[in-house]
Design an enzyme around this catalytic site. Structure first.
Site, short mmCIF file in Angstrom:
data_model
loop_
_atom_site.label_atom_id
_atom_site.label_comp_id
_atom_site.label_asym_id
_atom_site.label_seq_id
_atom_site.Cartn_x
_atom_site.Cartn_y
_atom_site.Cartn_z
N ASP A 74 0.85 -1.19 0.00
CA ASP A 74 0.00 0.00 0.00
C ASP A 74 0.89 1.24 0.00
OD1 ASP A 74 -2.36 1.79 0.84
OD2 ASP A 74 -3.27 -0.19 0.86
N HIS A 131 -3.45 5.94 3.70
CA HIS A 131 -4.21 4.73 3.36
C HIS A 131 -3.55 3.46 3.89
CE1 HIS A 131 -6.04 1.66 0.67
NE2 HIS A 131 -7.09 2.46 0.70
N SER A 191 -11.28 -1.46 0.88
CA SER A 191 -9.89 -1.37 1.33
C SER A 191 -9.78 -1.74 2.80
CB SER A 191 -9.36 0.06 1.14
OG SER A 191 -8.93 0.27 -0.17
N PRO A 196 -24.11 -17.42 5.70
CA PRO A 196 -24.92 -17.01 4.55
C PRO A 196 -25.38 -15.56 4.68
CG PRO A 196 -25.62 -19.15 5.38
CD PRO A 196 -24.66 -18.59 6.40
#
Length: 453
Positions: free
Chosen positions: A83, A122, A284, A319
């Site tokens: 990153d 980030h 992300s 699920p």
């Protein structure tokens, strides 16, 4: 989430940092897998019930992370964060980062200087979700695998660097494998289904070395309307995003048949490079949550290879209420369940349940993948052909050549001369006939005066 553009060769490649949209700062107080049987942690993870930061990390309880901590916290695992780089300052990363590198050419050699004017934080946000350590005394942000180690690999996007983006990722993947990563996290997408051939080698290198590769699916809110590479590469675990209610996020996720599993992508917490906290959205953030859970599974089951770790993650997923099929284009196999992935009984597999990159290469890049076949018999010796006669030298197109004179001019001239001679002969004969008729005397004479009256 910010969209950035990276130039690859002569083609413009749009590269999106999936999920890098941060809300204002949150007002909150602050080597290879081991072998043998898993060892349960001696003490529970300390948590201060009055800490508002821990309370905001809803995924720790809803997705079975705290339950999984009773078995493992990821010790012995290395999660590579490819990153923008993990910041040096935050307390939450103290003792967590085991190494790093910069592959952009503009960061520091250890990968700890965040790269990029817009998305520099980030990488720190992503890393904090995977393996932040907290700030002490059960307070501060804690990651899903708080005892796992991090590898910080800084990448440059768009105009940040002139180095091709695909080259950076390929180099980062190889370095991560060579430096002991057992899980690799890629919270980025390219908005295109295909990928550069250099990624064939890099990702296959990771798979051949038993590494789990987790990638973000991308976000509709940032213009990603379909899953793009690397989430389209066979064998990776592509992560979609859901809101706190477990429903596919309208903005902080996308759709595609390669999505393998879903995790929270809204109202996430992240530690910035300067230590401040933000609330942010995007797959992300969903990806490192799953990467952290993968580290928990690897630590709890050191005998399992990467294929079986992936299999446990998708087979134990809960699920999704909105799923129309399994796998579903929005949810994949369902919502990740850390407790189930760590503790459930799951049959083992011999192949990657998410596909084979090697087979994909064989089918779609056959010309490059298959070696030249070896000859099966002794070659037959063929005598050389006779030499080719020397070609006549080229002459001026305005001058006659030997062949044109011999086969063209001479026959044509002869025929013309003969025709002239014949014409002259005919003319002469005709002239003689006319002259003969003119001078011939009459055969009898008529005397009109001798006729009787």
């Amino acid at each position: 989430m910010k969209r950035v553009v990276a130039a690859v060769a002569s083609v413009i490649l749009v590269t999106v940092l999936t999920g890098a949209t941060a809300a204002p700062t949150v007002a909150l107080s602050s080597a290879a897998p081991q072998t043998g049987a898993p060892q349960a942690p001696a003490n529970p993870v300390p948590e201060d019930p009055t800490d508002s930061i821990r309370a905001a990390e809803y995924w720790l309880g809803q997705y079975g992370v705290r339950e999984a901590w009773k078995t493992t916290r990821g010790a012995g695992q290395k999660i590579a964060i490819i990153d923008t780089g993990i910041g040096r300052g935050p307390t939450e990363f103290t003792g967590a980062v085991a190494g790093g590198i910069d592959v952009s050419g503009v960061g520091s050699s250890d990968g700890r200087s965040p790269v990029g004017a817009v998305d520099a934080n980030h990488g720190s946000w992503v890393a904090s979700l995977a393996a932040a350590r907290g700030t002490g005394n059960g307070r501060g942000m804690i990651g899903v695998a708080p005892e796992a180690e991090l590898l910080s690999i800084s990448v440059g996007f768009g105009a940040t660097t002139s180095k091709p983006f695909t080259e950076q990722i390929a180099e980062a993947m190889t370095w991560a494998v060579d430096n002991g990563a057992t899980v690799i996290n890629l919270s980025l997408t390219t908005n295109t289904l295909d990928w550069d051939t250099s990624w064939d080698t890099a990702f296959e290198y990771a798979f051949d070395h038993d590494v789990v590769v987790v990638v973000a699916a991308g976000n509709r809110g940032s213009g990603t309307d379909r899953v793009g590479a690397p989430a389209t590469i066979p064998g990776v675990l592509a992560v979609g995003g859901v809101n706190p209610a477990g429903t596919a996020s309208n903005d902080a996720s996308t759709q595609g048949i390669t999505i393998g599993i879903s995790a929270p992508s809204e109202r996430l917490i992240g530690v910035s490079a300067d230590g401040s906290l933000v609330q942010w959205n995007g797959t992300s953030g969903a990806a490192p949550i799953v990467a952290g859970i993968a580290a928990l599974v690897r630590a709890a089951h050191p005998d399992l290879d990467a294929n079986n770790v992936l299999n446990r993650l998708i087979r134990t997923a809960k699920p999704a209420a909105g799923a129309a099929s399994t796998p579903d284009k929005l949810y994949g196999y369902g919502l990740v369940d850390a407790a189930g992935a760590v503790s459930a009984q799951v049959p083992t597999v011999t192949e990657n349940p998410l596909g084979s990159l090697k087979e994909w290469i064989r089918l779609y890049r056959r010309a490059n993948a298959e070696p030249t076949p070896e000859p099966t018999s002794t070659p037959v010796a063929i005598p050389p052909l006779p030499p080719v006669p020397r070609a006549p030298e080229a002459g001026s197109p305005l001058l006659p050549s030997r062949d044109s004179v011999l086969y063209g001019s001479l026959p044509l001239g002869g025929a013309t001369l003969a025709a002239i001679m014949i014409a002259l002969g005919v003319s002469a004969a005709a002239r003689r006939i006319r002259q003969a008729r003119t001078f011939r005397e009459p055969s009898r004479t008529t005397n009109e005066e001798s006729l009787p009256s």
